[in-house]
Write an enzyme that holds these catalytic residues in place. Sequence first.
Site, short mmCIF file in Angstrom:
data_model
loop_
_atom_site.label_atom_id
_atom_site.label_comp_id
_atom_site.label_asym_id
_atom_site.label_seq_id
_atom_site.Cartn_x
_atom_site.Cartn_y
_atom_site.Cartn_z
N GLY A 58 -67.91 -1.08 -12.09
CA GLY A 58 -68.44 0.14 -11.37
C GLY A 58 -67.13 1.03 -11.19
O GLY A 58 -67.28 2.07 -10.53
N TRP A 60 -65.37 3.17 -13.18
CA TRP A 60 -65.65 4.44 -13.77
C TRP A 60 -66.69 5.39 -13.10
O TRP A 60 -66.73 6.35 -12.73
CB TRP A 60 -65.95 4.46 -15.15
CG TRP A 60 -64.45 4.41 -15.86
CD1 TRP A 60 -63.50 3.77 -15.28
CD2 TRP A 60 -64.39 4.90 -17.33
NE1 TRP A 60 -62.55 3.95 -16.50
CE2 TRP A 60 -63.07 4.72 -17.54
CE3 TRP A 60 -65.34 5.61 -18.06
CZ2 TRP A 60 -62.41 5.27 -18.58
CZ3 TRP A 60 -64.52 6.04 -19.28
CH2 TRP A 60 -63.10 5.76 -19.58
N ASP A 78 -75.56 -1.11 -18.13
CA ASP A 78 -74.80 -2.11 -18.30
C ASP A 78 -75.72 -3.46 -18.57
O ASP A 78 -76.70 -3.29 -17.89
CB ASP A 78 -73.81 -2.46 -17.34
CG ASP A 78 -72.58 -3.06 -17.99
OD1 ASP A 78 -71.55 -2.60 -18.63
OD2 ASP A 78 -72.68 -4.48 -18.08
N ASP A 96 -79.76 -2.65 -22.18
CA ASP A 96 -79.06 -2.51 -23.37
C ASP A 96 -79.06 -0.88 -23.82
O ASP A 96 -80.05 -0.50 -23.94
CB ASP A 96 -79.70 -3.13 -24.58
CG ASP A 96 -78.74 -3.16 -25.96
OD1 ASP A 96 -78.25 -2.03 -26.08
OD2 ASP A 96 -78.82 -4.13 -26.69
N ASP A 120 -66.26 3.03 -21.03
CA ASP A 120 -65.20 2.22 -20.93
C ASP A 120 -65.25 0.78 -21.44
O ASP A 120 -64.59 -0.18 -21.15
CB ASP A 120 -64.45 2.28 -19.79
CG ASP A 120 -63.20 1.88 -19.45
OD1 ASP A 120 -62.09 1.76 -20.59
OD2 ASP A 120 -62.53 1.02 -18.74
N LYS A 160 -63.58 4.28 -25.11
CA LYS A 160 -62.25 3.36 -25.48
C LYS A 160 -62.60 2.90 -26.91
O LYS A 160 -63.61 2.37 -26.98
CB LYS A 160 -62.26 2.30 -24.37
CG LYS A 160 -61.30 1.25 -24.71
CD LYS A 160 -60.84 0.32 -23.45
CE LYS A 160 -62.06 -0.34 -22.94
NZ LYS A 160 -61.71 -1.15 -21.95
#
Length: 258
Positions: A58, A60, A78, A96, A120, A160
């Site tokens: 959490g 971000w 998530d 998902d 991220d 990322k």
Amino acid sequence: MGKKDKRWVLQRKNDHYYNLAKKRNYRSRATYKLFQLNEKFNLIKERNVVVDLGCAPGGWLQAARDIVGEKGFIVGIDLQTVKPLPYENVIAIKGDMTKEEILKQAKDLLPEKPDVIICDASPNISGVWDVDHARSLELTTMALMTATKMLKKGGNFVVKVFQGDLFEKYVQLVSEYFDKAFTTKPRASRDESAEVYVIGKRFNGRKFDINSKSPIVKLLDTNPEEKEITSPSLRKEISKEDSGLMIKRIKEMRSKKE
């Protein structure tokens, strides 16, 4: 406690961003990565609508909320359950991000199409470079595909990626869907980390091309009849056979490049 554990504890105690995050009640030192990325690229603005892919734990979500303020809106997705944050305009969904029903659930919560998609997320790390690079590419390509389904035209994207043989190919793929693509490593990233962030500015509205000749897209597992994409790494389950196949593909591409 073993030597590795002691070294890890000592590293955390001496970690500036870890200590800063703890002091300011942020859930992750990674919170500062998003602050720094936003400072440099102006990705998220006040009142924006944001979707955070792979949002646990959490950090971000917290950073995005600080930027958009009380009049913005944020939805996180998530596989893990994310402890709720004390804001009415921040919601985390367990599921998902590659599943249409989860995307629909997120879209139904949003007041409008998102201005920004952030990601991220990391796959499970094996310690084998080629495997980790392949897993990272699979995950980040899923994030890109999701972004093309959700973003409003002109929206921004940050994800990322782990460096490796096909890193530049991924940046090239992102540039097909955004006016500009950039790469950067924020100050909060550890020096020894292979992570780099890819920025897509101003989404051009193109739909993701699953039949693309890009070597990155070819890494994905697809159902040839339905063209549905599955993501073993996103489910945090990947077999040795899957790993071997991805490594083989990367090595084949590497040999062709040479």
